[in-house]
Design an enzyme around this catalytic site. Structure first.
Site, mmCIF file in Angstrom:
data_model
loop_
_atom_site.group_PDB
_atom_site.id
_atom_site.type_symbol
_atom_site.label_atom_id
_atom_site.label_comp_id
_atom_site.label_asym_id
_atom_site.label_seq_id
_atom_site.Cartn_x
_atom_site.Cartn_y
_atom_site.Cartn_z
ATOM 1 N N CYS A 51 -126.275 -78.918 4.867
ATOM 2 C CA CYS A 51 -126.727 -79.963 4.068
ATOM 3 C C CYS A 51 -125.873 -81.167 3.910
ATOM 4 O O CYS A 51 -124.844 -81.371 3.346
ATOM 5 C CB CYS A 51 -127.069 -79.315 2.669
ATOM 6 S SG CYS A 51 -127.985 -80.440 1.666
ATOM 7 N N CYS A 54 -124.765 -81.651 -0.092
ATOM 8 C CA CYS A 54 -123.914 -80.923 -0.610
ATOM 9 C C CYS A 54 -122.718 -81.435 -0.683
ATOM 10 O O CYS A 54 -122.064 -82.339 -0.100
ATOM 11 C CB CYS A 54 -123.982 -79.382 0.015
ATOM 12 S SG CYS A 54 -125.539 -78.553 -0.706
ATOM 13 N N HIS A 115 -126.816 -76.538 -4.536
ATOM 14 C CA HIS A 115 -128.124 -76.587 -3.489
ATOM 15 C C HIS A 115 -129.213 -75.945 -3.888
ATOM 16 O O HIS A 115 -130.567 -76.109 -3.477
ATOM 17 C CB HIS A 115 -127.590 -76.185 -2.169
ATOM 18 C CG HIS A 115 -128.543 -76.536 -1.104
ATOM 19 N ND1 HIS A 115 -128.683 -77.501 -0.470
ATOM 20 C CD2 HIS A 115 -129.171 -75.655 -0.481
ATOM 21 C CE1 HIS A 115 -129.495 -77.478 0.491
ATOM 22 N NE2 HIS A 115 -129.976 -75.989 0.670
ATOM 23 N N ASN A 155 -139.230 -87.175 -4.664
ATOM 24 C CA ASN A 155 -140.176 -86.512 -3.749
ATOM 25 C C ASN A 155 -139.586 -85.325 -3.897
ATOM 26 O O ASN A 155 -138.673 -84.829 -3.351
ATOM 27 C CB ASN A 155 -140.191 -87.212 -2.158
ATOM 28 C CG ASN A 155 -140.757 -88.422 -2.071
ATOM 29 O OD1 ASN A 155 -141.713 -88.765 -2.868
ATOM 30 N ND2 ASN A 155 -140.311 -89.179 -1.353
ATOM 31 N N SER A 163 -137.389 -84.138 3.005
ATOM 32 C CA SER A 163 -136.915 -83.236 4.030
ATOM 33 C C SER A 163 -135.548 -82.355 3.961
ATOM 34 O O SER A 163 -135.040 -81.852 4.598
ATOM 35 C CB SER A 163 -136.650 -84.361 5.082
ATOM 36 O OG SER A 163 -135.723 -85.421 4.547
ATOM 37 N N HIS A 166 -132.369 -79.728 -1.505
ATOM 38 C CA HIS A 166 -131.364 -80.121 -2.476
ATOM 39 C C HIS A 166 -131.775 -81.034 -3.387
ATOM 40 O O HIS A 166 -132.401 -82.252 -3.128
ATOM 41 C CB HIS A 166 -129.963 -80.636 -1.550
ATOM 42 C CG HIS A 166 -128.668 -81.071 -2.424
ATOM 43 N ND1 HIS A 166 -127.705 -80.106 -2.382
ATOM 44 C CD2 HIS A 166 -128.624 -81.493 -3.801
ATOM 45 C CE1 HIS A 166 -126.834 -80.213 -3.200
ATOM 46 N NE2 HIS A 166 -127.226 -81.089 -3.941
ATOM 47 N N HIS A 168 -132.477 -83.993 -5.483
ATOM 48 C CA HIS A 168 -132.427 -85.290 -5.342
ATOM 49 C C HIS A 168 -133.605 -86.251 -5.712
ATOM 50 O O HIS A 168 -134.520 -85.996 -5.470
ATOM 51 C CB HIS A 168 -131.536 -85.590 -3.806
ATOM 52 C CG HIS A 168 -132.526 -85.722 -2.769
ATOM 53 N ND1 HIS A 168 -133.002 -84.511 -2.368
ATOM 54 C CD2 HIS A 168 -133.086 -86.509 -2.128
ATOM 55 C CE1 HIS A 168 -133.905 -84.742 -1.400
ATOM 56 N NE2 HIS A 168 -133.998 -86.234 -1.222
ATOM 57 N N GLN A 170 -134.474 -90.585 -5.431
ATOM 58 C CA GLN A 170 -134.131 -91.999 -4.497
ATOM 59 C C GLN A 170 -134.108 -93.101 -5.327
ATOM 60 O O GLN A 170 -134.806 -93.017 -6.580
ATOM 61 C CB GLN A 170 -134.886 -92.188 -3.298
ATOM 62 C CG GLN A 170 -134.781 -91.053 -2.420
ATOM 63 C CD GLN A 170 -135.411 -91.448 -1.118
ATOM 64 O OE1 GLN A 170 -135.329 -92.625 -0.711
ATOM 65 N NE2 GLN A 170 -136.413 -90.409 -0.592
HETATM 66 O O1 LIG Z 1 -136.816 -89.019 1.814
HETATM 67 P P1 LIG Z 1 -136.949 -89.716 2.957
HETATM 68 O O2 LIG Z 1 -136.556 -89.136 4.153
HETATM 69 O O3 LIG Z 1 -136.339 -91.324 3.034
HETATM 70 O O4 LIG Z 1 -138.546 -90.143 3.433
HETATM 71 C C1 LIG Z 1 -139.467 -89.696 2.337
HETATM 72 O O5 LIG Z 1 -139.440 -90.827 1.325
HETATM 73 C C2 LIG Z 1 -139.821 -92.180 1.447
HETATM 74 C C3 LIG Z 1 -140.012 -92.852 0.355
HETATM 75 O O6 LIG Z 1 -141.041 -92.504 -0.607
HETATM 76 C C4 LIG Z 1 -141.107 -92.328 2.548
HETATM 77 O O7 LIG Z 1 -141.191 -93.718 2.859
HETATM 78 C C5 LIG Z 1 -141.023 -91.281 3.645
HETATM 79 O O8 LIG Z 1 -142.359 -91.651 4.394
HETATM 80 C C6 LIG Z 1 -140.982 -90.150 3.093
HETATM 81 O O9 LIG Z 1 -140.881 -89.081 4.422
#
Ligand SMILES: O=P(O)(O)O[C@H]1O[C@H](CO)[C@@H](O)[C@H](O)[C@H]1O
Ligand SMILES: O=P(O)(O)O[C@H]1O[C@H](CO)[C@@H](O)[C@H](O)[C@H]1O
Lengths: 350, 350
Positions: A51, A54, A115, A155, A163, A166, A168, A170
């Site tokens: 990961c 991690c 994780h 997300n 993807s 873990h 997290h 942004q």
């Molecule tokens: O977390 P990642 O891989 O950066 O990406 C993910 O979140 C982003 C922000 O919402 C989006 O633009 C991507 O389409 C989504 O796959």
């Protein structure tokens, strides 16, 4: 036959965005023969050597994550926004071809070195550290000259394009005010100028009185399914005091924020006894140097699941081309979330 | 370093909706570890006895489909909009709780009795019959007193929430003008009032001159990736003449529309050699009894695939909370679509 909002198709108005949502309560009954999501509820290890989030692991660009013990943030190795962009602008063909360069940066916020956890499985003290990191990042990023907006978001779940399991989130920080917060700013400003109070203080006061859409409440925060919710189990967490930005919260309020975030997500997980996917994020005042008394910060949760752990709401065809549409009422969804236990289904089993 | 739109992050303006999209061209390079879609390319029979859209079959409500030979339409058995709704309205709490009843109806449009086909696998004459049915439905539904808007659309592929592979689309007709067409109407009206020409005639004239975003063209229609496209391979099919609604098209133009629809979707299928999923729909003048010379009808295609037949673009977190965002430029996408053959990959193999 008399009209009622629990049975008849209708539209509801969102005063924050000045948009309408189509509500079709009777439609929840249609049979589902479409795509189902797969649930991966594999037990994850506390530390996964493969990961990239991690502690102690090497990321794709060769950087090594520190042995962090609570939270950790770093600049996204595949950022959608870049700091080093030359300035440029285009305005051609009678205003039909307009574009401009955009500067910014993207960060990844690890919520915990563990994780195998998610927010609803963390302790309130751990989540409070996430709130503190958000506060620090909002302050530092917002202090940069050219950063006028800081979007904090999460997300959760592969169905939401996440993807890596873990825990997290942004942060995307940039020059321009993005569409959604810009709309909310405009409508909050008009309301504030007219009434001298924030739109959301007046709104939550009524929600707290009515209780029908409240799903959780503590001393300083309330979680509600907004009257104008679009996603089946959409909610928002709102501070009771009219606070424009996360940095204006008191220490006690930050604790209450962490508690509300945890409690709501536990209830979410308990609905279908599955790690409940969603995109969530904080809408708050931009970092453009203005005061923004009209802004009342709030955290929005947009979860896609509709009928079960595997059947989500598709925002496609009509929704993309015409209008947001939902199949159960905000009140039905609120009752469903509210009735869930505050004990996480996984810990209850132990 | 000089700014250029092929390499540097920027924002582009959509004059039809008055919104901006964030473009991050460099981001297409990031590795993908997230969810992949499954492709079901099983060979389907020409007639499926269990399909509720095939000719002669019995639907869930007991009705029997006729032995139709080209197209067929019927009222959706699980409609989101209903004709028989009592009128009601709410405007409480200083405008924060607003709702109103909404009347309408939903129809299903079968494109062909052949269960195993899709639009790009049909002949132009067959697709022309779909255009004719759309025209008939727009006329008949729009003629009803209370119907002010007719949304024609198609969800293709299970990833777009389509629960039945039988080639079909939908029509949702209703009292109110939905959000998206309302925005486009407002901006087209402002442009028309100012310039005396439709926004889209001036726009496509320039696109046809530049050619960089044109993906297909015949005598009466042009298909382009709009300068402000949001979805990776988003396109729109626009009549060259400023036509407000499908009923204003000449016979020859309807043939050309069918040809453009077929040609574009063949190219789509050829990109990844897979049945290319999308939501598509026609934006045109409302059926509110007004003339609407500002409206220039067009058909929008929103396909979710990004990198391959199995990796789609997730419009989540940042996109839901802040701003639409794309990872390749409109020009790159257009070149990719344009270079595809007009012979469908399946028929080429035979
Ligand atoms: O977390 P990642 O891989 O950066 O990406 C993910 O979140 C982003 C922000 O919402 C989006 O633009 C991507 O389409 C989504 O796959
Ligand atoms: O085709 P269906 O089953 O009616 O439903 C599909 O298209 C509708 C219109 O775009 C959406 O509201 C649904 O979420 C989607 O699953």
């Amino acid at each position: 036959m008399e009209f009622n909002f629990e049975d008849h198709p209708h539209r509801r108005y969102n005063p924050l965005t000045n948009e309408w949502v189509q509500v079709s309560p009777h439609r929840a009954k249609r049979p589902w023969q479409g795509q189902v999501e797969k649930i991966e509820e594999e037990k994850r290890p506390e530390h996964d050597p493969s990961c990239y989030l991690c502690a102690g692991n090497t990321r794709i660009n060769g950087e090594v994550n520190p042995q962090y013990t609570d939270t950790y943030s770093f600049q996204n190795d595949f950022a959608a926004l870049l700091e080093d962009v030359p300035t440029g602008e285009m305005n051609d063909g009678n205003g039909l071809f307009r574009a401009k360069s955009e500067r910014g940066l993207c960060k990844v916020i690890c919520f915990s070195p563990r994780h195998d956890l998610t927010i609803p499985e963390m302790e309130t003290e751990g989540i409070r550290k996430v709130v503190d990191l958000w506060t620090k990042e909002y302050t530092e990023l917002g202090a940069r000259d050219y950063i006028n907006h800081v979007q904090i978001f999460e997300n959760k779940g592969s169905v939401m394009g996440c993807s890596n399991p873990h825990p997290h989130g942004q942060i995307w920080a940039q020059e321009s005010i993005p569409q959604e917060p810009a709309k909310k700013q405009e409508n909050q400003k008009a309301y504030y100028d007219k009434n001298g109070t924030t739109l959301l203080s007046d709104y939550i006061a009524q929600e707290i009185k009515q209780q029908t859409r409240v799903v959780y409440e503590n001393e300083h925060f309330v979680a509600i399914v907004p009257f104008w919710a679009v996603w089946p189990f959409e909610t928002m967490i709102v501070p009771k005091r009219a606070v424009s930005r996360i940095t204006d919260l008191t220490e006690e309020e930050k604790d209450a924020f962490a508690d509300a975030y945890r409690s709501l997500t536990i209830k979410y997980d308990n609905i279908f006894e599955v790690s409940f996917p969603y995109s969530a994020g904080i809408h708050q005042a931009p970092t453009d140097g203005e005061d923004h008394p009209e802004w009342h910060m709030h955290m929005c949760f947009y979860p896609p699941l509709l009928r079960s752990a595997t059947v989500k709401k598709f925002m496609v065809g009509y929704e993309m081309l015409a209008n947001a549409q939902r199949d159960i009422t905000a009140e039905t969804a609120a009752a469903r979330i509210r009735e869930q236990s505050l004990v996480h289904y996984k810990s209850a089993v132990l």
